[in-house]
Design an enzyme around this catalytic site. Structure first.
Site, short mmCIF file in Angstrom:
data_model
loop_
_atom_site.label_atom_id
_atom_site.label_comp_id
_atom_site.label_asym_id
_atom_site.label_seq_id
_atom_site.Cartn_x
_atom_site.Cartn_y
_atom_site.Cartn_z
CB ALA A 24 -0.49 66.78 16.41
CB SER A 25 -2.73 70.16 14.29
OG SER A 25 -3.51 71.25 13.95
CG ASN A 96 4.60 75.32 15.53
OD1 ASN A 96 4.31 76.40 15.00
ND2 ASN A 96 3.78 74.29 15.54
CE1 TYR A 163 -1.18 83.24 20.38
CE2 TYR A 163 -1.59 85.16 19.00
CZ TYR A 163 -1.13 83.87 19.15
OH TYR A 163 -0.60 83.21 18.08
P1 NAD Z 1 -2.83 74.30 15.48
O1 NAD Z 1 -3.92 74.33 16.49
O2 NAD Z 1 -3.11 73.65 14.17
O3 NAD Z 1 -1.51 73.66 16.10
C1 NAD Z 1 -1.07 73.90 17.42
C2 NAD Z 1 -0.54 72.60 17.97
O4 NAD Z 1 0.05 72.87 19.25
C3 NAD Z 1 -1.63 71.56 18.18
O5 NAD Z 1 -1.28 70.35 17.54
C4 NAD Z 1 -1.69 71.42 19.70
O6 NAD Z 1 -2.03 70.11 20.13
C5 NAD Z 1 -0.27 71.78 20.10
N1 NAD Z 1 -0.17 72.17 21.50
C6 NAD Z 1 -0.96 73.02 22.20
N2 NAD Z 1 -0.57 73.07 23.49
C7 NAD Z 1 0.50 72.25 23.60
C8 NAD Z 1 1.34 71.87 24.68
N3 NAD Z 1 1.14 72.34 25.92
N4 NAD Z 1 2.37 71.02 24.43
C9 NAD Z 1 2.56 70.52 23.18
N5 NAD Z 1 1.78 70.81 22.14
C10 NAD Z 1 0.76 71.67 22.34
O7 NAD Z 1 -2.43 75.85 15.25
P2 NAD Z 1 -1.30 76.58 14.38
O8 NAD Z 1 -1.95 77.76 13.78
O9 NAD Z 1 -0.57 75.62 13.53
O10 NAD Z 1 -0.37 77.12 15.57
C11 NAD Z 1 1.02 76.89 15.64
C12 NAD Z 1 1.69 78.13 16.19
O11 NAD Z 1 1.47 79.21 15.28
C13 NAD Z 1 1.21 78.63 17.56
O12 NAD Z 1 2.34 78.99 18.33
C14 NAD Z 1 0.40 79.87 17.23
O13 NAD Z 1 0.41 80.80 18.30
C15 NAD Z 1 1.16 80.38 16.04
N6 NAD Z 1 0.46 81.32 15.16
C16 NAD Z 1 -0.49 80.89 14.30
C17 NAD Z 1 -1.10 81.81 13.46
C18 NAD Z 1 -2.11 81.39 12.45
O14 NAD Z 1 -2.57 82.27 11.72
N7 NAD Z 1 -2.50 80.12 12.37
C19 NAD Z 1 -0.75 83.17 13.52
C20 NAD Z 1 0.22 83.57 14.43
C21 NAD Z 1 0.84 82.64 15.23
#
Ligand code: NAD
Length: 266
Positions: A24-25, A96, A163
């Site tokens: 979604a995001s 993801n 985490y």
């Molecule tokens: P984000 O918040 O934009 O997206 C995360 C999405 O996961 C959201 O849409 C949320 O609703 C969904 N979500 C959360 N819990 C959920 C559940 N129980 N079931 C289904 N959906 C669920 O953040 P992002 O940065 O795009 O994160 C995506 C992935 O990237 C995550 O696994 C995060 O740990 C990882 N990550 C991100 C970064 C970064 O710098 N942004 C760095 C390392 C890892």
């Protein structure tokens, strides 16, 4: 005609069907966009119903949305079954969805309920995603599974042990299951991003450094230890995801692709 299109337009995922959790995001949404632009049909699976539906509407007829809480195995199973009933196949599963949490500086103060909550989404949900994707991919003898790990799963000491533990487990899961699934023609890989501006990372910065503006902190991190002028964005992760799930990476499995602007090279 579609085969002609994919060969002659460079669309790397023509005729493929992808399911992306947490789409979604942020990174998931950027990847869904990239996959669709490369000819795929994408199912957005997310716990946020309104945002997920809005995202699917924004991405057009090749996107659909299903409500999915990855901590509920029945939701994952339904999402995979939805892919089969709507599109007859599942070629790509991108696990993801992930969350962070406020972690105390000392393990002595760790609230095990918070630990369980993070492990439930980041590990349990991800393993269930692989399980159900494999259920439908094994009979076809092909498929690509991708997971989002993190550089906190590559190096410890990033002052967020819960985490970090969960992301070490993601990389371990990918390596364990890549070796199991390779004999079925299924590749399993992960990406480790760092400091990509998304709602998640802004929340994480606020949790870790409540007295510092999240945007400012991100700027400090970027200026301290990543490629000068790289100006990272979710699309950088989407590009890595496209490579790993496409035939360009047909001989790549069990790999963790670090996309961090050089941060972990210091
Ligand atoms: P984000 O918040 O934009 O997206 C995360 C999405 O996961 C959201 O849409 C949320 O609703 C969904 N979500 C959360 N819990 C959920 C559940 N129980 N079931 C289904 N959906 C669920 O953040 P992002 O940065 O795009 O994160 C995506 C992935 O990237 C995550 O696994 C995060 O740990 C990882 N990550 C991100 C970064 C970064 O710098 N942004 C760095 C390392 C890892």
């Amino acid at each position: 005609f579609y085969r002609f299109l994919s060969t002659h337009t460079g669309r790397k995922l023509q005729d493929k069907v992808a399911l992306i959790t947490g789409a979604a995001s942020g990174i998931g949404k950027a990847t869904a966009t990239k996959f669709i632009n490369n000819g795929a049909r994408v199912i957005i699976a997310d716990i946020q119903q309104k945002l997920g539906q809005d995202t699917a509407n924004e991405l057009g007829p090749n996107a659909s949305f299903i409500t999915c809480d990855v901590t509920k195995e029945s939701d994952i199973s339904n999402a995979v079954d939805f892919a089969i009933s709507e599109h007859k196949q599942l070629d790509i599963m991108f696990n993801n969805a992930g969350i962070a949490c406020k972690t105390p500086p000392s393990i002595v103060d760790l609230d095990m309920a918070v630990f369980d909550k993070v492990m439930n989404v980041n590990v349990h949900g991800l393993v269930a995603g692989i399980k159900h994707a494999a259920r439908v991919m094994i009979p076809r003898g092909t498929g690509s599974i991708l997971c989002t790990a993190s550089i906190t799963g590559v190096m410890g000491g990033m002052s967020q042990h819960t985490y970090s533990i969960s992301k070490f487990a993601v990389i371990g899961t990918v390596k364990s299951l890549a070796s199991e699934l390779c004999r079925h023609g299924i590749r399993v890989n992960c990406i480790s991003p760092f400091a990509i501006p998304t709602p998640f990372v802004m929340d994480e910065m606020s949790l870790l450094y409540p007295n510092l503006d999240a945007q400012r902190h991100l700027e400090i991190v970027h200026s301290a230890g990543v490629l000068k002028g790289a100006n990272c964005e979710p699309d950088d992760i989407a590009n890595a995801a496209l490579f790993l799930v496409s035939d360009d990476a047909k001989y790549v499995s069990g790999h963790n692709l670090v996309v961090d602007g050089g941060f972990t090279s210091f």
